[in-house]
Design a protein around this motif. Sequence first.
Motif, PDB file in Angstrom:
ATOM      1  N   ILE A  34       1.150  -1.133   0.073  1.00 37.41           N
ATOM      2  CA  ILE A  34      -0.063  -0.465   0.106  1.00 37.41           C
ATOM      3  C   ILE A  34       0.608   0.556  -0.101  1.00 37.41           C
ATOM      4  O   ILE A  34       1.623   1.293   1.173  1.00 37.41           O
ATOM      5  N   GLU A  35       0.854   1.978  -1.604  1.00 36.10           N
ATOM      6  CA  GLU A  35       1.509   3.239  -0.829  1.00 36.10           C
ATOM      7  C   GLU A  35       0.749   3.988  -0.135  1.00 36.10           C
ATOM      8  O   GLU A  35      -0.069   4.599   0.064  1.00 36.10           O
ATOM      9  N   GLN A  36       1.812   5.085  -0.026  1.00 40.91           N
ATOM     10  CA  GLN A  36       1.407   6.588   1.111  1.00 40.91           C
ATOM     11  C   GLN A  36       0.299   7.011   0.645  1.00 40.91           C
ATOM     12  O   GLN A  36      -0.639   8.323   1.218  1.00 40.91           O
ATOM     13  N   GLU A  37       1.157   7.979  -0.370  1.00 33.94           N
ATOM     14  CA  GLU A  37      -0.062   8.619  -1.305  1.00 33.94           C
ATOM     15  C   GLU A  37      -0.956   7.432  -2.268  1.00 33.94           C
ATOM     16  O   GLU A  37      -1.905   8.805  -2.791  1.00 33.94           O
ATOM     17  N   ASN A  38      -1.209   6.684  -2.017  1.00 35.23           N
ATOM     18  CA  ASN A  38      -2.488   5.815  -3.054  1.00 35.23           C
ATOM     19  C   ASN A  38      -3.515   6.085  -2.090  1.00 35.23           C
ATOM     20  O   ASN A  38      -4.147   4.330  -1.324  1.00 35.23           O
ATOM     21  N   SER A  39      -4.703   7.495  -2.480  1.00 32.83           N
ATOM     22  CA  SER A  39      -5.947   6.463  -2.007  1.00 32.83           C
ATOM     23  C   SER A  39      -6.776   5.584  -1.863  1.00 32.83           C
ATOM     24  O   SER A  39      -7.327   4.738  -1.512  1.00 32.83           O
ATOM     25  N   VAL A  40      -6.513   4.983  -3.018  1.00 31.84           N
ATOM     26  CA  VAL A  40      -7.202   4.019  -3.847  1.00 31.84           C
ATOM     27  C   VAL A  40      -7.091   2.787  -3.353  1.00 31.84           C
ATOM     28  O   VAL A  40      -7.911   1.750  -2.811  1.00 31.84           O
ATOM     29  N   SER A  41      -5.640   2.740  -3.335  1.00 27.95           N
ATOM     30  CA  SER A  41      -5.033   1.093  -2.730  1.00 27.95           C
ATOM     31  C   SER A  41      -5.791   1.372  -1.128  1.00 27.95           C
ATOM     32  O   SER A  41      -6.030   0.120  -0.526  1.00 27.95           O
ATOM     33  N   GLN A  42      -5.510   2.138  -0.312  1.00 29.45           N
ATOM     34  CA  GLN A  42      -5.216   2.565   1.115  1.00 29.45           C
ATOM     35  C   GLN A  42      -7.248   2.508   1.127  1.00 29.45           C
ATOM     36  O   GLN A  42      -7.072   1.335   2.392  1.00 29.45           O
ATOM     37  N   ALA A  43      -8.119   2.846   0.571  1.00 32.26           N
ATOM     38  CA  ALA A  43      -9.239   2.630   0.523  1.00 32.26           C
ATOM     39  C   ALA A  43      -9.938   0.921   0.456  1.00 32.26           C
ATOM     40  O   ALA A  43     -11.095   0.640   1.141  1.00 32.26           O
ATOM     41  N   ARG A  44      -8.925   0.290  -1.228  1.00 32.45           N
ATOM     42  CA  ARG A  44      -9.341  -1.069  -0.424  1.00 32.45           C
ATOM     43  C   ARG A  44      -9.098  -2.020   0.182  1.00 32.45           C
ATOM     44  O   ARG A  44      -9.922  -3.087   0.441  1.00 32.45           O
ATOM     45  N   LEU A  45      -8.132  -1.068   0.878  1.00 31.06           N
ATOM     46  CA  LEU A  45      -7.302  -2.520   1.842  1.00 31.06           C
ATOM     47  C   LEU A  45      -8.309  -2.323   3.625  1.00 31.06           C
ATOM     48  O   LEU A  45      -8.807  -3.615   3.863  1.00 31.06           O
ATOM     49  N   ILE A  46      -8.774  -0.981   3.400  1.00 32.65           N
ATOM     50  CA  ILE A  46      -9.676  -0.856   4.354  1.00 32.65           C
ATOM     51  C   ILE A  46     -10.995  -1.397   4.007  1.00 32.65           C
ATOM     52  O   ILE A  46     -11.938  -1.959   5.824  1.00 32.65           O
ATOM     53  N   GLU A  47     -11.814  -1.690   2.938  1.00 36.71           N
ATOM     54  CA  GLU A  47     -12.652  -2.558   2.431  1.00 36.71           C
ATOM     55  C   GLU A  47     -12.617  -3.830   2.960  1.00 36.71           C
ATOM     56  O   GLU A  47     -13.005  -4.356   3.862  1.00 36.71           O
ATOM     57  N   ALA A  48     -11.832  -4.221   2.708  1.00 35.85           N
ATOM     58  CA  ALA A  48     -11.488  -5.403   2.857  1.00 35.85           C
ATOM     59  C   ALA A  48     -10.838  -6.269   4.279  1.00 35.85           C
ATOM     60  O   ALA A  48     -11.753  -7.059   4.775  1.00 35.85           O
ATOM     61  N   ILE A  49     -10.651  -4.918   5.139  1.00 33.31           N
ATOM     62  CA  ILE A  49     -10.502  -5.404   6.338  1.00 33.31           C
ATOM     63  C   ILE A  49     -11.532  -5.082   7.019  1.00 33.31           C
ATOM     64  O   ILE A  49     -11.877  -6.235   8.511  1.00 33.31           O
TER      65      ILE A  49
END
Length: 54
Positions: A34-49
């Motif tokens: 998960i890249e620090q500045e990549n909000s899309v990948s952060q949102a996908r991780l939160i959705e999964a968790i």
Amino acid sequence: MKPIMGFKSFNSARRILSGIEAMNMVRKGQVKGIEQENSVSQARLIEAIFGITA
């Protein structure tokens, strides 16, 4: 934990604080893949968790 903080039980306090810590780790870029500045990948991780949609 002080009762004034709003935690009704130890279990709810544990869950809330775990979520806060997970979000801080994502924000700081401490999660692999998960890249620090990549909000899309952060949102996908939160959705999964947490099983929610952002």
